[in-house]
Design an enzyme around this catalytic site. Structure first.
Site, mmCIF file in Angstrom:
data_model
loop_
_atom_site.group_PDB
_atom_site.id
_atom_site.type_symbol
_atom_site.label_atom_id
_atom_site.label_comp_id
_atom_site.label_asym_id
_atom_site.label_seq_id
_atom_site.Cartn_x
_atom_site.Cartn_y
_atom_site.Cartn_z
ATOM 1 C CB SER A 225 24.727 19.182 87.051
ATOM 2 O OG SER A 225 24.508 19.662 88.354
ATOM 3 C CG ASP A 236 26.442 3.187 89.929
ATOM 4 O OD1 ASP A 236 26.921 3.002 88.789
ATOM 5 O OD2 ASP A 236 27.024 3.838 90.822
ATOM 6 C CE LYS A 250 28.348 22.839 87.133
ATOM 7 N NZ LYS A 250 27.733 22.552 88.438
#
Length: 316
Positions: A225, A236, A250
């Site tokens: 999460s 990224d 999740k």
């Protein structure tokens, strides 16, 4: 696009209250650890200068009743915590057995606000240039606790950083954006794709910036999460190298509907995507260096130290 919704669920009043306390980073309590031993008894370990100790509770006192509710072996530690916690300023009555004394002793303890830290940090003993920060969850206090950790590590001469998000099941979206913003100067942290196909973008917010230390994030199968939002954003954006195991996956966004009896219903309304558009939900994040935990040693942390020190990475 229609998503299946395995994370819509109902929460009873007491667990919902504990959930709120965890997300706020504080609760009304007595300032004592509760440990269930092999015999099924609950032993108390009071914290220094907290209400339990001030009331006279001693280490290894055996708790037998809370507000006249007797404890039994079938109860869990969470069951007992639910009995003890409550509104700040209100008393709770504890009945204990103490070694060397006959019968039971009764103490009335007035609950105080107890803070529940979500950030721990240290300089690694054998590598004093490497700072280590572990985040256990993302609550309302996490970003400010992280600022204290970074300031302290800076004073101790840290040049490289390991951030441990293993076993971090997530927490608040805003907290994850604030934490990621400590390590990114601008740009996207995460996209929210709603069930109707529309998207919302969460960007770096104004915040205290951490030094540009080379950085490794440790992740595992229980990193989920909000923790995946931070790890995915920094991966990224090429700000951190991920080492460990693939994350839980999740990436769902819940709206929480609090009901009149204190219970709640959590309903999925959207999914998270990383800055490069990677879907988190059901997929997870793939570490840059796959290094599973090995019995008896912390192989991911060892790999992180090796990565930082052997590559002689330093802030530029």
């Amino acid at each position: 696009q229609v998503y299946s919704d395995p994370y819509t669920y109902f929460v009873e009043p007491q667990p919902r209250q504990r959930e709120k306390e965890n997300l706020s980073g504080q609760f009304g309590g007595i300032g004592a650890l509760i440990q269930k031993d092999e015999q099924g008894t609950f032993r108390l370990v009071p914290m220094p200068d907290r209400p339990a100790e001030k009331a006279g509770i001693r280490k290894d006192d055996i708790l037998v009743a809370v507000d006249r509710t007797p404890l039994n072996q079938d109860m869990t530690t969470d069951d007992v915590v639910n009995l003890i916690r409550g509104p700040v300023g209100e008393p709770v009555t504890l009945e204990v057995r103490r070694e060397g004394e006959s019968g039971t002793l009764t103490f009335q303890v007035v609950r105080e606000r107890i803070e529940n830290p979500s950030v721990q940090w240290r300089v690694l003993e054998d590598h004093p240039q490497v700072g280590y920060i572990a985040l256990s969850m993302f609550n309302e206090r996490t970003a400010k606790e992280l600022d204290r950790a970074i300031d302290d590590l800076k004073k101790q001469g840290t040049q490289q950083l390991v951030v441990d998000l293993r076993h971090n099941s997530g927490g608040l979206l805003q907290s994850s954006v604030e934490v990621a913003s400590r390590f990114l100067s601008d740009g996207v942290v995460v996209y929210e794709r709603k069930n109707d196909g529309s998207e919302e973008t969460y960007r770096v917010v104004n915040a205290a910036r951490a030094p540009n230390w080379p950085m490794v994030i440790l992740v595992d199968n229980a990193t989920a999460s909000a923790a995946e939002i931070v790890a995915g954003a920094l991966q990224d954006r090429s700000r951190a190298t991920l080492i460990g195991d693939k994350t839980y996956g999740k990436g769902s966004v819940q709206l929480v509907y609090d009901l009149s009896d204190g219970s709640s219903v959590h309903v999925t309304v959207a999914h998270w995507l990383t800055p490069n558009g990677h879907e988190i939900n059901g997929i997870g994040l793939q570490p840059d260096q796959l290094t599973p935990h090995k019995d008896g040693r912390d192989a991911p942390l060892e790999a992180a130290i090796q990565f930082l020190t052997e590559n002689k990475l330093s802030a530029n």
